[in-house]
Every structure is written in structure tokens, then in C-alpha cells.
Design an enzyme around this catalytic site. Sequence first.
Site, PDB file in Angstrom:
ATOM      1  N   ARG A   1     -79.370 -53.489  28.666  1.00  0.00           N
ATOM      2  CA  ARG A   1     -78.868 -53.960  27.359  1.00  0.00           C
ATOM      3  C   ARG A   1     -80.032 -54.365  26.446  1.00  0.00           C
ATOM      4  O   ARG A   1     -81.142 -54.580  26.918  1.00  0.00           O
ATOM      5  CB  ARG A   1     -77.931 -55.146  27.592  1.00  0.00           C
ATOM      6  CG  ARG A   1     -76.702 -54.693  28.343  1.00  0.00           C
ATOM      7  CD  ARG A   1     -75.647 -55.757  28.380  1.00  0.00           C
ATOM      8  NE  ARG A   1     -74.494 -55.231  29.108  1.00  0.00           N
ATOM      9  CZ  ARG A   1     -73.278 -55.711  29.031  1.00  0.00           C
ATOM     10  NH1 ARG A   1     -73.026 -56.751  28.269  1.00  0.00           N
ATOM     11  NH2 ARG A   1     -72.299 -55.171  29.719  1.00  0.00           N
TER      12      ARG A   1
ATOM     13  N   SER B   1     -68.294 -50.840  39.369  1.00  0.00           N
ATOM     14  CA  SER B   1     -69.582 -51.144  38.729  1.00  0.00           C
ATOM     15  C   SER B   1     -70.596 -51.788  39.688  1.00  0.00           C
ATOM     16  O   SER B   1     -71.253 -52.776  39.341  1.00  0.00           O
ATOM     17  CB  SER B   1     -69.368 -52.023  37.486  1.00  0.00           C
ATOM     18  OG  SER B   1     -68.576 -51.357  36.535  1.00  0.00           O
TER      19      SER B   1
ATOM     20  N   ASN C   1     -77.396 -54.475  34.075  1.00  0.00           N
ATOM     21  CA  ASN C   1     -77.291 -55.096  32.748  1.00  0.00           C
ATOM     22  C   ASN C   1     -78.647 -55.262  32.048  1.00  0.00           C
ATOM     23  O   ASN C   1     -78.694 -55.562  30.848  1.00  0.00           O
ATOM     24  CB  ASN C   1     -76.559 -56.451  32.821  1.00  0.00           C
ATOM     25  CG  ASN C   1     -75.062 -56.323  33.030  1.00  0.00           C
ATOM     26  OD1 ASN C   1     -74.432 -57.154  33.675  1.00  0.00           O
ATOM     27  ND2 ASN C   1     -74.456 -55.269  32.481  1.00  0.00           N
ATOM     28  N   TRP C   2     -79.757 -55.017  32.766  1.00  0.00           N
ATOM     29  CA  TRP C   2     -81.086 -55.050  32.117  1.00  0.00           C
ATOM     30  C   TRP C   2     -81.218 -53.927  31.100  1.00  0.00           C
ATOM     31  O   TRP C   2     -82.152 -53.920  30.298  1.00  0.00           O
ATOM     32  CB  TRP C   2     -82.208 -54.928  33.153  1.00  0.00           C
ATOM     33  CG  TRP C   2     -82.228 -56.032  34.164  1.00  0.00           C
ATOM     34  CD1 TRP C   2     -81.881 -55.934  35.480  1.00  0.00           C
ATOM     35  CD2 TRP C   2     -82.625 -57.405  33.961  1.00  0.00           C
ATOM     36  NE1 TRP C   2     -82.022 -57.162  36.105  1.00  0.00           N
ATOM     37  CE2 TRP C   2     -82.484 -58.081  35.203  1.00  0.00           C
ATOM     38  CE3 TRP C   2     -83.080 -58.126  32.853  1.00  0.00           C
ATOM     39  CZ2 TRP C   2     -82.780 -59.433  35.353  1.00  0.00           C
ATOM     40  CZ3 TRP C   2     -83.376 -59.474  33.014  1.00  0.00           C
ATOM     41  CH2 TRP C   2     -83.229 -60.112  34.248  1.00  0.00           C
TER      42      TRP C   2
ATOM     43  N   ARG D   1     -66.176 -56.747  23.696  1.00  0.00           N
ATOM     44  CA  ARG D   1     -65.043 -56.174  22.947  1.00  0.00           C
ATOM     45  C   ARG D   1     -64.127 -57.263  22.396  1.00  0.00           C
ATOM     46  O   ARG D   1     -63.569 -57.135  21.311  1.00  0.00           O
ATOM     47  CB  ARG D   1     -64.265 -55.198  23.838  1.00  0.00           C
ATOM     48  CG  ARG D   1     -64.941 -53.829  23.945  1.00  0.00           C
ATOM     49  CD  ARG D   1     -64.401 -53.028  25.082  1.00  0.00           C
ATOM     50  NE  ARG D   1     -64.847 -53.571  26.360  1.00  0.00           N
ATOM     51  CZ  ARG D   1     -64.265 -53.318  27.526  1.00  0.00           C
ATOM     52  NH1 ARG D   1     -63.179 -52.556  27.568  1.00  0.00           N
ATOM     53  NH2 ARG D   1     -64.757 -53.822  28.635  1.00  0.00           N
TER      54      ARG D   1
ATOM     55  N   ARG E   1     -60.575 -57.177  38.143  1.00  0.00           N
ATOM     56  CA  ARG E   1     -61.432 -56.756  37.029  1.00  0.00           C
ATOM     57  C   ARG E   1     -60.661 -56.896  35.732  1.00  0.00           C
ATOM     58  O   ARG E   1     -59.572 -56.331  35.589  1.00  0.00           O
ATOM     59  CB  ARG E   1     -61.921 -55.314  37.174  1.00  0.00           C
ATOM     60  CG  ARG E   1     -62.835 -54.924  36.004  1.00  0.00           C
ATOM     61  CD  ARG E   1     -63.436 -53.552  36.089  1.00  0.00           C
ATOM     62  NE  ARG E   1     -64.406 -53.396  35.004  1.00  0.00           N
ATOM     63  CZ  ARG E   1     -65.624 -52.887  35.136  1.00  0.00           C
ATOM     64  NH1 ARG E   1     -66.038 -52.464  36.294  1.00  0.00           N
ATOM     65  NH2 ARG E   1     -66.436 -52.780  34.095  1.00  0.00           N
TER      66      ARG E   1
ATOM     67  N   ASP F   1     -65.164 -58.763  32.760  1.00  0.00           N
ATOM     68  CA  ASP F   1     -65.580 -57.772  31.765  1.00  0.00           C
ATOM     69  C   ASP F   1     -64.777 -57.919  30.475  1.00  0.00           C
ATOM     70  O   ASP F   1     -63.634 -58.366  30.492  1.00  0.00           O
ATOM     71  CB  ASP F   1     -65.412 -56.361  32.346  1.00  0.00           C
ATOM     72  CG  ASP F   1     -66.223 -55.339  31.560  1.00  0.00           C
ATOM     73  OD1 ASP F   1     -67.198 -55.729  30.897  1.00  0.00           O
ATOM     74  OD2 ASP F   1     -65.872 -54.146  31.606  1.00  0.00           O
TER      75      ASP F   1
ATOM     76  N   ARG G   1     -63.057 -49.575  37.474  1.00  0.00           N
ATOM     77  CA  ARG G   1     -64.218 -49.224  38.312  1.00  0.00           C
ATOM     78  C   ARG G   1     -64.825 -50.485  38.909  1.00  0.00           C
ATOM     79  O   ARG G   1     -64.570 -51.599  38.478  1.00  0.00           O
ATOM     80  CB  ARG G   1     -65.248 -48.418  37.521  1.00  0.00           C
ATOM     81  CG  ARG G   1     -65.766 -49.092  36.278  1.00  0.00           C
ATOM     82  CD  ARG G   1     -66.881 -48.264  35.613  1.00  0.00           C
ATOM     83  NE  ARG G   1     -67.163 -48.789  34.284  1.00  0.00           N
ATOM     84  CZ  ARG G   1     -66.685 -48.273  33.150  1.00  0.00           C
ATOM     85  NH1 ARG G   1     -65.938 -47.200  33.170  1.00  0.00           N
ATOM     86  NH2 ARG G   1     -66.978 -48.830  31.986  1.00  0.00           N
TER      87      ARG G   1
ATOM     88  N   ALA H   1     -77.347 -55.761  38.154  1.00  0.00           N
ATOM     89  CA  ALA H   1     -78.695 -55.176  38.186  1.00  0.00           C
ATOM     90  C   ALA H   1     -78.839 -54.133  37.082  1.00  0.00           C
ATOM     91  O   ALA H   1     -79.958 -53.829  36.651  1.00  0.00           O
ATOM     92  CB  ALA H   1     -78.947 -54.549  39.560  1.00  0.00           C
TER      93      ALA H   1
ATOM     94  N   ASN I   1     -66.160 -59.255  27.358  1.00  0.00           N
ATOM     95  CA  ASN I   1     -66.604 -60.294  26.407  1.00  0.00           C
ATOM     96  C   ASN I   1     -66.986 -59.692  25.059  1.00  0.00           C
ATOM     97  O   ASN I   1     -66.605 -60.206  24.002  1.00  0.00           O
ATOM     98  CB  ASN I   1     -67.848 -61.022  26.945  1.00  0.00           C
ATOM     99  CG  ASN I   1     -67.547 -61.881  28.148  1.00  0.00           C
ATOM    100  OD1 ASN I   1     -66.388 -62.078  28.491  1.00  0.00           O
ATOM    101  ND2 ASN I   1     -68.593 -62.396  28.780  1.00  0.00           N
TER     102      ASN I   1
HETATM  103  C1  IPE Z   1     -69.850 -55.295  35.005  1.00  0.00           C
HETATM  104  O1  IPE Z   1     -69.607 -55.142  33.645  1.00  0.00           O
HETATM  105  C2  IPE Z   1     -70.900 -56.340  35.218  1.00  0.00           C
HETATM  106  C3  IPE Z   1     -70.492 -57.707  34.921  1.00  0.00           C
HETATM  107  C4  IPE Z   1     -69.280 -58.104  34.621  1.00  0.00           C
HETATM  108  C5  IPE Z   1     -71.544 -58.691  35.020  1.00  0.00           C
HETATM  109  P1  IPE Z   1     -70.349 -54.026  32.791  1.00  0.00           P
HETATM  110  O2  IPE Z   1     -69.801 -54.095  31.419  1.00  0.00           O
HETATM  111  O3  IPE Z   1     -71.821 -54.182  32.920  1.00  0.00           O
HETATM  112  O4  IPE Z   1     -69.931 -52.705  33.564  1.00  0.00           O
HETATM  113  P2  IPE Z   1     -69.755 -51.206  33.074  1.00  0.00           P
HETATM  114  O5  IPE Z   1     -70.945 -50.879  32.230  1.00  0.00           O
HETATM  115  O6  IPE Z   1     -68.483 -51.157  32.285  1.00  0.00           O
HETATM  116  O7  IPE Z   1     -69.668 -50.432  34.333  1.00  0.00           O
HETATM  117  C1  IPE Z   2     -69.018 -58.820  30.549  1.00  0.00           C
HETATM  118  O1  IPE Z   2     -68.676 -58.481  29.251  1.00  0.00           O
HETATM  119  C2  IPE Z   2     -70.219 -59.729  30.598  1.00  0.00           C
HETATM  120  C3  IPE Z   2     -71.431 -59.108  31.147  1.00  0.00           C
HETATM  121  C4  IPE Z   2     -71.509 -57.902  31.621  1.00  0.00           C
HETATM  122  C5  IPE Z   2     -72.631 -59.916  31.154  1.00  0.00           C
HETATM  123  P1  IPE Z   2     -69.383 -57.278  28.496  1.00  0.00           P
HETATM  124  O2  IPE Z   2     -70.590 -57.804  27.772  1.00  0.00           O
HETATM  125  O3  IPE Z   2     -69.639 -56.147  29.410  1.00  0.00           O
HETATM  126  O4  IPE Z   2     -68.271 -56.910  27.440  1.00  0.00           O
HETATM  127  P2  IPE Z   2     -67.795 -55.434  27.027  1.00  0.00           P
HETATM  128  O5  IPE Z   2     -67.419 -54.731  28.288  1.00  0.00           O
HETATM  129  O6  IPE Z   2     -68.969 -54.809  26.332  1.00  0.00           O
HETATM  130  O7  IPE Z   2     -66.639 -55.676  26.144  1.00  0.00           O
HETATM  131 MG    MG Z   3     -68.558 -54.506  29.968  1.00  0.00          MG
END
Ligand code: IPE
Ligand code: IPE
Ligand code: MG
Length: 239
Positions: A68, A192, A65-66, A21, A184, A17, A190, A63, A19
Site C-alpha cells: 500500500r 488472503s 499490506n506493505w 470502502r 470475513r 476488511d 477469500r 505481509a 475499512n
Molecule cells: C486482508 O485484507 C488483510 C487484513 C484484513 C489485514 P486485504 O484488503 O489486505 O486483502 P485483499 O487485498 O482483499 O486480499
Molecule cells: C482492512 O480494510 C484493513 C487493512 C487491511 C489494514 P481495507 O483497508 O483493506 O479496506 P478495503 O478493503 O480497501 O475497503
Molecule cells: Mg481490503
Amino acid sequence: MKPAPSTIPRHIAIIMDGNGRWAQQKGLPRHKGHEAGARTVRLITEECARLGVERLTLYAFSAENWKRPQREIDFLMKLLRRYLAGERPTLMKNGIRFSAIGRLHELSPEVIAELEKTRALTRENPKMLLVLALNYGGRGEILDAARAFAGDALRRGKVPTLTEDEFAGYLYDPAGKNVDLLIRTGGDHRISNFLLWEASYAELWFTKAFWPDFGIEELHRALADFAGRDRRFGGLGER
Ligand code: IPE
Ligand code: IPE
Ligand code: MG
């Protein structure tokens, strides 16, 4: 530095997690963070294989992340295809097998084809198994397992007895049922919806580092900490 083999977790799972930010704090668009994150995947995968980790499960697309923006989803899927095609030589060079878990059938045919090609090519490799969790949700996995079990029961015309081990046989990959160390990155504390069944007794390690900044040193810190933990599994441990 190479920790003693006996203290290396057999199964490491990582919620990669931060990327977005990472990119934002540099004034870059979010997708640059995902590109940088893909480079960290290679680094950490190679190091885990070198250390003798048996299985590395990486949460690449949940599941959830859709939810976004479509543009970001499209970018992530394109990056995934590029990563798989580009990574095959490295996986072969390092003797790493590849697999994926999740509702893979809901991914695009192009992504499925790359996953299958990578899985088939690396099938005989002797070292670590790298597993990408894609369109993965922990509750969904348990539900899919329950459905598969119910399907079996209907076919047999009776409900067989069911132990935890037998139920785990219906998970996406039964061999991955015990996570030893769950990491994490990105500063949140968390799960997630990741590996809810498999991580039931995992040791947890959280770091503020964003995934693109997570490096070998930080991995070694997590491993050193893991090596010092007393895993009691509800018993009394070594006293
Ligand atoms: C968890 O990260 C999922 C992945 C790393 C693929 P998210 O950024 O989607 O999780 P939340 O929204 O902080 O719970
Ligand atoms: C994790 O980084 C990658 C995926 C969930 C695909 P994020 O895209 O969730 O990055 P933040 O949490 O918004 O910084
Ligand atoms: Mg994230």
C-alpha cells in the site's frame, strides 16, 4: 441475547476488511475508515470476552499490506500504537490477555515496544486471549515453522520424527492451532493468506458488512449460524 456456552467457538479469527470502502462510500479519506475500524475492534473484543470465547485472532496488517502507499502504512502503524496505548486500561478492566503473531521483528521499534508493554501488562489476565496478526502471512508462518524445525534438526544432528501436532509446535503460537470460526467482513470470499494451517477445519462466515459497520448483532448472527452447523471433520457426524 447470549448464546449457550457450549455452542460458543473457542477460537474465532476475523479478517477485518472493508475499512477503506466504508470511508469512500461516505466521501471520507480511507484513514477515517481505519479509525472507525479500530472502534469496532474494541466492541467486538469486549463482546467476545463477555461471551466466553477463549481466543480471538484479528488480522490487522498482512505481509502483503506493505504494497500500500507509504502514507497509509504510516497511518496504520500510528493508529496501531495509539490503539495499544489507549486499549490497555480496557483490556485490564475486561481481564483480557494480549499477544501478537507475525514477523513482528520487522515492525518498527516503537510498535514492538507497545506490543511488548501490552503483552507484559496483561499477562496474568484470566479471560480471553486477544491476538493481533501483524505483518502476518500464512505461508510465511508455515515457512518460518519449517525453518525453525530444520534449525532444531541441525542442532540435534538428526531429523526427528514429526507429527502434525509437533509441527504446530513451531508455529508463531502453538496454542492457537485450531480456528473454530473464521469471519470475513467486506464482501469478498477469500482467505488472503490468513491462518492457512490453523483454519484448515474452520467454519467460514462471510458478510457484506464493512468492518466499521460490523456490530454485536452481526456477530451474534454468525454465532447462531455456527451453533447450527454439523462439524463432521470428515466423519459421519451426528445422524
Ligand atoms: C486482508 O485484507 C488483510 C487484513 C484484513 C489485514 P486485504 O484488503 O489486505 O486483502 P485483499 O487485498 O482483499 O486480499
Ligand atoms: C482492512 O480494510 C484493513 C487493512 C487491511 C489494514 P481495507 O483497508 O483493506 O479496506 P478495503 O478493503 O480497501 O475497503
Ligand atoms: Mg481490503
